[in-house]
Design a protein around this motif. Structure first.
Motif, PDB file in Angstrom:
ATOM      1  N   ARG A  53       0.836  -1.213   0.000  1.00  0.00           N
ATOM      2  CA  ARG A  53       0.000   0.000   0.000  1.00  0.00           C
ATOM      3  C   ARG A  53       0.866   1.256   0.000  1.00  0.00           C
ATOM      4  NH1 ARG A  53      -2.616  -2.861   3.985  1.00  0.00           N
ATOM      5  NH2 ARG A  53      -4.466  -3.924   3.229  1.00  0.00           N
ATOM      6  N   GLN A  54       1.940   1.244   0.772  1.00  0.00           N
ATOM      7  CA  GLN A  54       2.854   2.396   0.821  1.00  0.00           C
ATOM      8  C   GLN A  54       3.528   2.619  -0.527  1.00  0.00           C
ATOM      9  OE1 GLN A  54       3.484   4.723   3.180  1.00  0.00           O
ATOM     10  NE2 GLN A  54       1.751   3.829   4.246  1.00  0.00           N
ATOM     11  N   VAL A  55       3.976   1.535  -1.149  1.00  0.00           N
ATOM     12  CA  VAL A  55       4.601   1.635  -2.469  1.00  0.00           C
ATOM     13  C   VAL A  55       3.595   2.189  -3.481  1.00  0.00           C
ATOM     14  CG1 VAL A  55       5.576   0.292  -4.385  1.00  0.00           C
ATOM     15  CG2 VAL A  55       6.330  -0.140  -2.041  1.00  0.00           C
ATOM     16  N   MET A  56       2.360   1.703  -3.415  1.00  0.00           N
ATOM     17  CA  MET A  56       1.317   2.190  -4.331  1.00  0.00           C
ATOM     18  C   MET A  56       1.072   3.680  -4.122  1.00  0.00           C
ATOM     19  SD  MET A  56      -1.424  -0.941  -4.395  1.00  0.00           S
ATOM     20  CE  MET A  56      -2.469  -0.221  -5.667  1.00  0.00           C
ATOM     21  N   ALA A  57       1.063   4.125  -2.881  1.00  0.00           N
ATOM     22  CA  ALA A  57       0.866   5.550  -2.594  1.00  0.00           C
ATOM     23  C   ALA A  57       1.997   6.374  -3.209  1.00  0.00           C
ATOM     24  CB  ALA A  57       0.785   5.796  -1.086  1.00  0.00           C
ATOM     25  N   ASN A  58       3.235   5.885  -3.092  1.00  0.00           N
ATOM     26  CA  ASN A  58       4.374   6.585  -3.699  1.00  0.00           C
ATOM     27  C   ASN A  58       4.226   6.661  -5.218  1.00  0.00           C
ATOM     28  OD1 ASN A  58       5.573   6.882  -1.201  1.00  0.00           O
ATOM     29  ND2 ASN A  58       6.926   5.132  -1.442  1.00  0.00           N
TER      30      ASN A  58
ATOM     31  N   ARG B 261       1.419   6.492  -6.935  1.00  0.00           N
ATOM     32  CA  ARG B 261       0.289   7.361  -7.316  1.00  0.00           C
ATOM     33  C   ARG B 261       0.705   8.828  -7.306  1.00  0.00           C
ATOM     34  NH1 ARG B 261      -2.915   4.004  -3.723  1.00  0.00           N
ATOM     35  NH2 ARG B 261      -3.961   2.446  -4.996  1.00  0.00           N
ATOM     36  N   GLN B 262       1.585   9.198  -6.377  1.00  0.00           N
ATOM     37  CA  GLN B 262       2.046  10.589  -6.277  1.00  0.00           C
ATOM     38  C   GLN B 262       3.127  10.916  -7.301  1.00  0.00           C
ATOM     39  OE1 GLN B 262       3.302  11.100  -2.229  1.00  0.00           O
ATOM     40  NE2 GLN B 262       1.242  10.823  -1.412  1.00  0.00           N
ATOM     41  N   PHE B 263       3.697   9.907  -7.908  1.00  0.00           N
ATOM     42  CA  PHE B 263       4.787  10.063  -8.874  1.00  0.00           C
ATOM     43  C   PHE B 263       4.235  10.525 -10.217  1.00  0.00           C
ATOM     44  CE2 PHE B 263       7.354   7.548 -12.079  1.00  0.00           C
ATOM     45  CZ  PHE B 263       8.420   8.432 -12.127  1.00  0.00           C
ATOM     46  N   HIS B 264       4.784  11.616 -10.722  1.00  0.00           N
ATOM     47  CA  HIS B 264       4.360  12.145 -12.024  1.00  0.00           C
ATOM     48  C   HIS B 264       5.604  12.321 -12.895  1.00  0.00           C
ATOM     49  CE1 HIS B 264       0.381  12.777 -10.429  1.00  0.00           C
ATOM     50  NE2 HIS B 264       0.905  13.421  -9.406  1.00  0.00           N
ATOM     51  N   PRO B 265       5.900  11.314 -13.717  1.00  0.00           N
ATOM     52  CA  PRO B 265       7.107  11.412 -14.545  1.00  0.00           C
ATOM     53  C   PRO B 265       6.976  12.530 -15.578  1.00  0.00           C
ATOM     54  CG  PRO B 265       5.825   9.485 -15.172  1.00  0.00           C
ATOM     55  CD  PRO B 265       5.159  10.080 -13.966  1.00  0.00           C
TER      56      PRO B 265
END
Length: 160
Positions: free
Chosen positions: A65-70, A72-76
Motif C-alpha cells: 500500500r505504501q509503495v502504491m501511494a508513492n 500514485r504521487q509520482f508524475h514522470p
C-alpha cells in the motif's frame, strides 16, 4: 514508450500483489483462529505458526500500500537534457556486446519487468545500484556498476 502507461502498469501489478497478500493474510488468519487449530500441548504449534504468517502477510500488504501511494504521487515529467537522467527517465542502455535494455527510473518499490509494445522495460529505483549510477548522466555517457566481482559498463543510448 508512454511513461504514464508504464506507471499504470506498475500500479496494476502492485494492485495484483496487494490482492494476493491480503488474501494470503485472510487465509492464514482463518487458519490461526480455526477451532481445530487450538493447541492441545506445547508442541502443537500450527495455530501459532499461522498467526505469525498472517502477521507477516498483513505487513507485506501494508508495505505494498505504501509503495502504491508513492507511485500514485509520482508524475514522470519530460526529460530535461540540461539535468541529465533523473527520476522518471526512460533510458535505453547498451552493453559492450551490443545488447540493449530499457529502464524506467521510478520511485522505490516498483522493481519489475513490464512489456510495452514489443519492448521489455525494467523498472528500477534510484536506490538500485544501476539507478544510482545513471543519475545525472547524459546520452553518450558511460554508466559503470560493480556487481559482486564483475564491473558492468553500459553506454546511454537514449533518454526520454
Amino acid at each position: 514508450m508512454d511513461k504514464f502507461l508504464l506507471k499504470q502498469q506498475v500500479l496494476d501489478r502492485l494492485a495484483e500483489d496487494l490482492l494476493q497478500a491480503e488474501q494470503a493474510a485472510r487465509v492464514a488468519h482463518e487458519t490461526a483462529t480455526h477451532e481445530e487449530n487450538i493447541a492441545e500441548n506445547k508442541y502443537d504449534t500450527l495455530g501459532l505458526e499461522a498467526a505469525y504468517l498472517a502477521s507477516g502477510q498483513a505487513q507485506r500488504a501494508e508495505a505494498i500500500r505504501q509503495v502504491m501511494a508513492n507511485w500514485r504521487q509520482f508524475h514522470p515529467g519530460p526529460y530535461e537534457p540540461s539535468k541529465g537522467i533523473q527520476l522518471g527517465a526512460l533510458v535505453c542502455l547498451v552493453d559492450s556486446n551490443g545488447r540493449q535494455q530499457h529502464l524506467f527510473l521510478g520511485p522505490v518499490g516498483g522493481s519489475m519487468k513490464l512489456v510495452c509494445g514489443d519492448q521489455v522495460v525494467q523498472v528500477i529505483s534510484v536506490e538500485a545500484p544501476l539507478g544510482r549510477a545513471m543519475l545525472g548522466k547524459f546520452e553518450g555517457d558511460e554508466v559503470s556498476v560493480q556487481v559482486a566481482q564483475i564491473r558492468q559498463q553500459f553506454e546511454v543510448l537514449q533518454v526520454v
